[in-house]
Design a protein around this motif. Structure first.
Motif, PDB file in Angstrom:
ATOM      1  N   HIS A 115       0.827  -1.208   0.000  1.00  6.64           N
ATOM      2  CA  HIS A 115       0.000   0.000   0.000  1.00  6.64           C
ATOM      3  C   HIS A 115       0.861   1.257   0.000  1.00  6.64           C
ATOM      4  O   HIS A 115       0.603   2.200  -0.773  1.00  6.64           O
ATOM      5  CB  HIS A 115      -0.902  -0.021   1.243  1.00  6.64           C
ATOM      6  N   GLU A 116       1.873   1.299   0.854  1.00  7.50           N
ATOM      7  CA  GLU A 116       2.693   2.511   0.974  1.00  7.50           C
ATOM      8  C   GLU A 116       3.428   2.819  -0.335  1.00  7.50           C
ATOM      9  O   GLU A 116       3.644   3.991  -0.671  1.00  7.50           O
ATOM     10  CB  GLU A 116       3.698   2.355   2.122  1.00  7.50           C
ATOM     11  N   GLU A 117       3.811   1.794  -1.075  1.00  8.02           N
ATOM     12  CA  GLU A 117       4.477   2.024  -2.352  1.00  8.02           C
ATOM     13  C   GLU A 117       3.543   2.644  -3.381  1.00  8.02           C
ATOM     14  O   GLU A 117       3.975   3.367  -4.275  1.00  8.02           O
ATOM     15  CB  GLU A 117       5.027   0.706  -2.899  1.00  8.02           C
ATOM     16  N   ARG A 118       2.252   2.361  -3.259  1.00  8.34           N
ATOM     17  CA  ARG A 118       1.293   2.844  -4.246  1.00  8.34           C
ATOM     18  C   ARG A 118       0.550   4.090  -3.774  1.00  8.34           C
ATOM     19  O   ARG A 118       0.307   5.009  -4.555  1.00  8.34           O
ATOM     20  CB  ARG A 118       0.298   1.733  -4.584  1.00  8.34           C
ATOM     21  N   PHE A 119       0.181   4.124  -2.494  1.00 12.39           N
ATOM     22  CA  PHE A 119      -0.650   5.220  -1.980  1.00 12.39           C
ATOM     23  C   PHE A 119      -0.140   5.672  -0.610  1.00 12.39           C
ATOM     24  O   PHE A 119      -0.889   5.643   0.378  1.00 12.39           O
ATOM     25  CB  PHE A 119      -2.116   4.786  -1.877  1.00 12.39           C
ATOM     26  N   ALA A 120       1.091   6.088  -0.551  1.00  8.60           N
ATOM     27  CA  ALA A 120       1.689   6.500   0.723  1.00  8.60           C
ATOM     28  C   ALA A 120       0.874   7.612   1.371  1.00  8.60           C
ATOM     29  O   ALA A 120       0.465   8.578   0.712  1.00  8.60           O
ATOM     30  CB  ALA A 120       3.124   6.976   0.488  1.00  8.60           C
ATOM     31  N   GLY A 121       0.624   7.439   2.663  1.00  7.19           N
ATOM     32  CA  GLY A 121      -0.090   8.455   3.418  1.00  7.19           C
ATOM     33  C   GLY A 121      -1.601   8.377   3.330  1.00  7.19           C
ATOM     34  O   GLY A 121      -2.299   9.131   4.013  1.00  7.19           O
ATOM     35  N   ARG A 122      -2.119   7.461   2.531  1.00  2.09           N
ATOM     36  CA  ARG A 122      -3.568   7.327   2.391  1.00  2.09           C
ATOM     37  C   ARG A 122      -4.073   6.210   3.306  1.00  2.09           C
ATOM     38  O   ARG A 122      -3.340   5.287   3.659  1.00  2.09           O
ATOM     39  CB  ARG A 122      -3.953   7.001   0.938  1.00  2.09           C
ATOM     40  N   PRO A 123      -5.336   6.250   3.684  1.00  2.98           N
ATOM     41  CA  PRO A 123      -5.887   5.181   4.532  1.00  2.98           C
ATOM     42  C   PRO A 123      -5.973   3.859   3.775  1.00  2.98           C
ATOM     43  O   PRO A 123      -6.117   3.831   2.549  1.00  2.98           O
ATOM     44  CB  PRO A 123      -7.268   5.704   4.907  1.00  2.98           C
ATOM     45  N   LEU A 124      -5.903   2.775   4.521  1.00  2.06           N
ATOM     46  CA  LEU A 124      -5.920   1.430   3.955  1.00  2.06           C
ATOM     47  C   LEU A 124      -6.871   0.542   4.739  1.00  2.06           C
ATOM     48  O   LEU A 124      -6.852   0.533   5.972  1.00  2.06           O
ATOM     49  CB  LEU A 124      -4.508   0.820   3.986  1.00  2.06           C
ATOM     50  N   SER A 125      -7.690  -0.213   4.016  1.00  2.00           N
ATOM     51  CA  SER A 125      -8.521  -1.244   4.628  1.00  2.00           C
ATOM     52  C   SER A 125      -8.388  -2.519   3.822  1.00  2.00           C
ATOM     53  O   SER A 125      -8.150  -2.483   2.612  1.00  2.00           O
ATOM     54  CB  SER A 125      -9.992  -0.814   4.673  1.00  2.00           C
ATOM     55  N   LEU A 126      -8.546  -3.643   4.505  1.00  2.31           N
ATOM     56  CA  LEU A 126      -8.605  -4.937   3.845  1.00  2.31           C
ATOM     57  C   LEU A 126     -10.063  -5.372   3.762  1.00  2.31           C
ATOM     58  O   LEU A 126     -10.821  -5.211   4.715  1.00  2.31           O
ATOM     59  CB  LEU A 126      -7.815  -5.989   4.630  1.00  2.31           C
ATOM     60  N   ALA A 127     -10.437  -5.940   2.611  1.00  3.24           N
ATOM     61  CA  ALA A 127     -11.790  -6.459   2.436  1.00  3.24           C
ATOM     62  C   ALA A 127     -11.707  -7.913   2.011  1.00  3.24           C
ATOM     63  O   ALA A 127     -10.814  -8.312   1.271  1.00  3.24           O
ATOM     64  CB  ALA A 127     -12.551  -5.645   1.389  1.00  3.24           C
ATOM     65  N   SER A 128     -12.624  -8.703   2.502  1.00  8.39           N
ATOM     66  CA  SER A 128     -12.750 -10.088   2.072  1.00  8.39           C
ATOM     67  C   SER A 128     -14.242 -10.417   2.109  1.00  8.39           C
ATOM     68  O   SER A 128     -15.068  -9.529   2.348  1.00  8.39           O
ATOM     69  CB  SER A 128     -11.939 -11.019   2.977  1.00  8.39           C
ATOM     70  N   ARG A 129     -14.600 -11.649   1.861  1.00  8.46           N
ATOM     71  CA  ARG A 129     -16.022 -11.970   1.837  1.00  8.46           C
ATOM     72  C   ARG A 129     -16.265 -13.391   2.294  1.00  8.46           C
ATOM     73  O   ARG A 129     -15.379 -14.244   2.258  1.00  8.46           O
ATOM     74  CB  ARG A 129     -16.606 -11.783   0.435  1.00  8.46           C
TER      75      ARG A 129
END
Length: 325
Positions: A115-129
């Motif tokens: 995530h940090e390599e692609r969107f550093a400083g942005r919020p991150l959540s994991l989703a599954s189902r």
């Protein structure tokens, strides 16, 4: 967390697709999710440009048997949150040994640097189902910090009889999907889903992978045009593994979209009617799709009018890893 020394862990790659397919077969036989994936489907999952094979995948083995797996899929945008998806499963013969918890703990750690390599400083959540009726999976998600967030309905249309017809609206023309119309389909898809939960615009690479998927059936995929502008689209898949396992031809419809200015005019109804009639004429006995039960466009009602009925429910489980500022 550590796992028993009898198990070996490594990243997934194309050389492991046969073992992975055997794991999927075992999952279906035990859980009856009515989802069948062939080796070609799994190869496509690993080839997805938003998947990092070496750092975003995990396979756990007991000898030659794949006992569990995890696979992270990144998103082309973080709008406003980077909602990374986790696919995973534990072989029925190895359940109750902590492998599911191990896969989820691995995902928490693996997702952060990707995530940090692609969107550093942005919020991150994991989703599954998981299936709504799968209490064991629901408890596993809860124990690992996931929260039930969105409910998706699986809907099926019986094609052994005539599906409902729908007229093509005045001023609208329906054309078959072709490679030359791919950009039009992408425009419709991205614009239509901008007000839907969890959706982001596709990247050129992710869209090329989506429409290049081997299961795509152009003969059951259509676009609608009005005044020369694309206003609606529907894409269809056929999964040969499903047909081989069940002896039934079921057309899966992964995307139905209408641009905002063309909504409530019957465009989507006309597109679906064309798809279902074409599929029935070619021997399909059913069509299936998934829809957000809280779709902002009233999609559930649209599908009911097209002849679809609710057959199952899936829950999207979400875990916040990096909070927004």
């Amino acid at each position: 967390m550590d796992i028993d020394r009898r198990f070996a862990a490594r990243s997934l790659d194309q050389s492991q697709v046969a073992a992975w397919a055997q794991l999927y077969d075992a999952l279906e036989q035990a859980d009856h999710y009515d989802e069948y994936l062939a080796e070609a489907d799994l190869r496509a999952m690993l080839d997805d440009p938003d998947t990092n094979q070496s750092r975003g995948s995990l396979a756990i083995y007991d000898g030659e048997t794949m006992a569990a797996f995890g696979l992270l899929s990144l998103r082309p945008a973080a709008d406003p949150v980077h909602l990374m998806f986790l696919a995973g499963g534990v072989h029925p013969a190895y359940r109750g040994r902590g492998l599911g918890t191990h896969v989820m703990a691995w995902a928490d750690q693996a997702a952060r640097p990707l995530h940090e390599e692609r969107f550093a400083g942005r919020p991150l959540s994991l989703a599954s189902r998981c299936r709504a009726s799968d209490d064991i999976a629901g408890a596993l998600f809860a124990d690992n910090g996931y929260v039930p967030t969105r409910w998706f309905m699986r809907m099926t249309c019986d094609l052994t009889g005539d599906p409902p017809s729908a007229p093509v609206p005045d001023g609208v023309e329906i054309r078959g999907f072709t490679a030359e119309r791919s950009a039009d389909a992408r425009q419709v898809h991205d614009e239509a889903f901008r007000d839907h939960w969890g959706s982001v615009d596709s990247s050129p690479e992710s869209w090329a992978h989506f429409i290049g998927y081997h299961a795509l059936r152009p003969e059951y995929s259509f676009l609608a045009y009005a005044g020369g502008e694309p206003v609606g689209m529907v894409l269809s898949h056929e999964y040969e593994a499903y047909t081989a396992a069940t002896g039934r031809k079921d057309l899966y419809i992964p995307s139905v979209a209408t641009r905002r200015q063309a909504r409530k005019r019957g465009v989507a109804s006309a597109l679906l009617a064309r798809v279902l009639a074409s599929a029935r004429a070619d021997g399909f006995v059913a069509a299936t799709l998934d829809v957000d039960s809280d779709s902002p466009t009233g999609a559930v009602g649209l599908y009911e009018r097209a002849g679809f009925v609710h057959s199952d429910t899936w829950i999207t489980q979400v875990k916040e890893l990096i909070a927004g500022s």
